[in-house]
Design an enzyme around this catalytic site. Structure first.
Site, mmCIF file in Angstrom:
data_model
loop_
_atom_site.group_PDB
_atom_site.id
_atom_site.type_symbol
_atom_site.label_atom_id
_atom_site.label_comp_id
_atom_site.label_asym_id
_atom_site.label_seq_id
_atom_site.Cartn_x
_atom_site.Cartn_y
_atom_site.Cartn_z
ATOM 1 N N ASP A 1 0.877 -1.174 0.000
ATOM 2 C CA ASP A 1 0.000 0.000 0.000
ATOM 3 C C ASP A 1 0.907 1.215 0.000
ATOM 4 O O ASP A 1 1.850 1.301 0.796
ATOM 5 C CB ASP A 1 -0.883 0.025 1.258
ATOM 6 N N ASP B 1 -13.334 -4.702 -0.993
ATOM 7 C CA ASP B 1 -13.091 -4.554 0.443
ATOM 8 C C ASP B 1 -14.406 -4.861 1.140
ATOM 9 O O ASP B 1 -15.376 -4.111 1.012
ATOM 10 C CB ASP B 1 -12.651 -3.120 0.770
#
Lengths: 250, 213
Positions: A11, A130
């Protein structure tokens, strides 16, 4: 048979690798290009880069990142973060990425999946989901977990695949960063509902979790982040353990 | 002196990683769609991304079909990668029948999505898989010489070659009980269904060996 893929995920915020828990509390974990090369040398099968830098710019940071990464990696890699249009998909692929990951924009405009898969092929379109547990099902969230969409994760995965997604990158928001193991029920529910590979994500703590995601969750690949970035283990060690626990790995 | 390698550019996909792998292994690489640059090469690489028909169409429309075939006839090493390998066959069945270069007798057919046990085989075949040596084949003297059987390479494809001459098959992989032709080779012409440029160290060894042929 296909070998189980171990995929480190980076990330990235403002050009640096970051890691949080349940999508918040970010801390610095290094330079993305250096880390990726390091993981390839350790035996990583692919790398995923997700840029979480807020950007209203047409020029995406992931495209520049893809260009830099393509200079050093000899394994496949995926980039995602802020991709909203087919032209941005094209830019990322031309910069050297093998696949792009679509998340928020795909929920907002599912046609994006169809368009991207139609032009570049399903094999380079990953739809990232997600998911947050809500009682007996899982709800799709977007904008890095901040927006609840009302969509059911399993149904959305099916729609994404019907529209041309070649892979589903499935992150459990509840598991993210906890190191308590993947959400096996979620993984199994999605893997059983779609015809494309599912990458389990969110919650890896030890090699046994990775094995469970494959054997119990029916995932085709496992995403690992924090435990690698924090130096708690290595790709090499995890793969040795996975092998010892009965999985076929590279 | 490093080998002059021409990577055939016919307007499809991203050829960056193929070029970079060849450069990394010491090739003097030119990406070109110019028949003259193809003629002058020591080694030729024919990449391929997307659909068989689209690739053969683009190759033909840029008048590169004949230069590639002429290059092959000179006996210099030629490598097709992914759809570049598939195009070396007679016929491709992706989105209708399309004529290939006909270097290897055979067809390129869809991987069967149905398994013998009634289950579903995931298509495309994406990921790493272990190279196997067909019975009676040896890798010595081929581009696979520096590879051990069982080492893994990276695949992304939905169609697979069916060789009429079993001796053309250099390597296979088992994809959920479906035999995928992973590499073919005959004299100076070879092809890989997998992506050596994306197969880490094993892939780079294969590229290096190709350049040494």
């Amino acid at each position: 048979m296909n070998l189980v893929r171990l995929i480190p995920c980076l990330d990235i915020k403002d050009g640096r690798v970051v890691k949080g828990t349940n999508f918040v509390g970010l801390r610095d974990a290094g330079d993305p290009v250096e880390l990726a090369a390091h993981y390839e040398a350790q035996g990583a099968d692919e790398i995923v880069f997700l840029d979480i830098t807020a950007s209203s710019d047409q020029r995406l940071p992931v495209v520049e990142l893809a260009r830099q990464v393509a200079e050093v990696l000899f394994i496949p890699f995926t980039v995602g973060g802020g991709i909203r249009e087919v032209e941005q998909v094209r830019a990322a692929l031309l910069a050297g990425a093998d696949k792009v990951s679509l998340n928020t924009a795909a929920v907002q405009r599912p046609e994006l999946i169809t368009e991207a898969a139609g032009v570049f092929g399903a094999q380079c379109v990953v739809v990232a989901i997600d998911a947050k547990r809500q009682g007996d099902h899982w709800e799709v969230t977007t904008h890095g977990g901040r927006t609840f969409t009302g969509l059911d994760a399993v149904e959305w995965a099916q729609e994404a695949v019907a529209r041309g997604a070649g892979e589903i990158l499935l992150t459990s928001m509840d598991g993210d960063g906890t190191r308590q193991g993947y959400d096996l029920e979620l993984t199994r529910a999605v893997a059983g509902a779609v015809s494309v590979p599912v990458i389990a994500s969110g919650g890896a703590g030890i090699a046994g979790h990775l094995v469970d995601a494959v054997q119990k969750g029916k995932a085709d690949a496992v995403l690992v982040a924090g435990i690698l970035h924090d130096g708690l283990t290595t790709v090499q060690f995890l793969k040795q353990e996975m092998q010892a626990l009965g999985l076929s790995v590279r | 002196m490093s080998k002059r390698v021409t990577v055939v550019d016919y307007g499809i996909g991203n050829l960056l990683s193929v070029c970079r792998a060849l450069t990394h292994e010491g090739g003097d690489v030119t990406l070109s769609g110019d028949p003259e640059v193809i003629r002058q090469a020591d080694h030729l690489v024919v990449p391929g991304v997307g659909a068989f028909g689209q690739c053969t169409l683009e190759l033909a429309s840029r008048h590169l079909r004949e230069p590639v075939l002429e290059f092959i006839q000179t006996g210099r090493p030629t490598l097709g990668i992914c759809v570049g390998m598939q195009m070396m066959f007679d016929i491709g069945e992706e989105f209708g029948e399309h004529q290939g270069l006909g270097v290897f007798p055979g067809r390129v057919v869809a991987i069967d999505p149905r398994k013998a046990d009634g289950g579903r085989r995931k298509i495309p075949h994406i990921g790493w898989n272990r190279l196997q040596v067909p019975n009676g084949r040896v890798w010595e003297g081929t581009m696979l010489a520096p590879v051990q059987p069982g080492e893994s390479v990276y695949f992304v494809h939905s169609f697979s070659a069916r060789c009429e001459r079993p001796e053309d098959v250099l390597a296979t992989v088992d994809y959920e009980d479906y035999e995928v032709v992973a590499a073919v080779g005959r004299d100076n012409v070879m092809g890989t269904q997998f992506h050596p440029e994306k197969s880490g160290d094993v892939g780079l060894r294969i590229v290096r060996q190709f350049l040494s042929l």
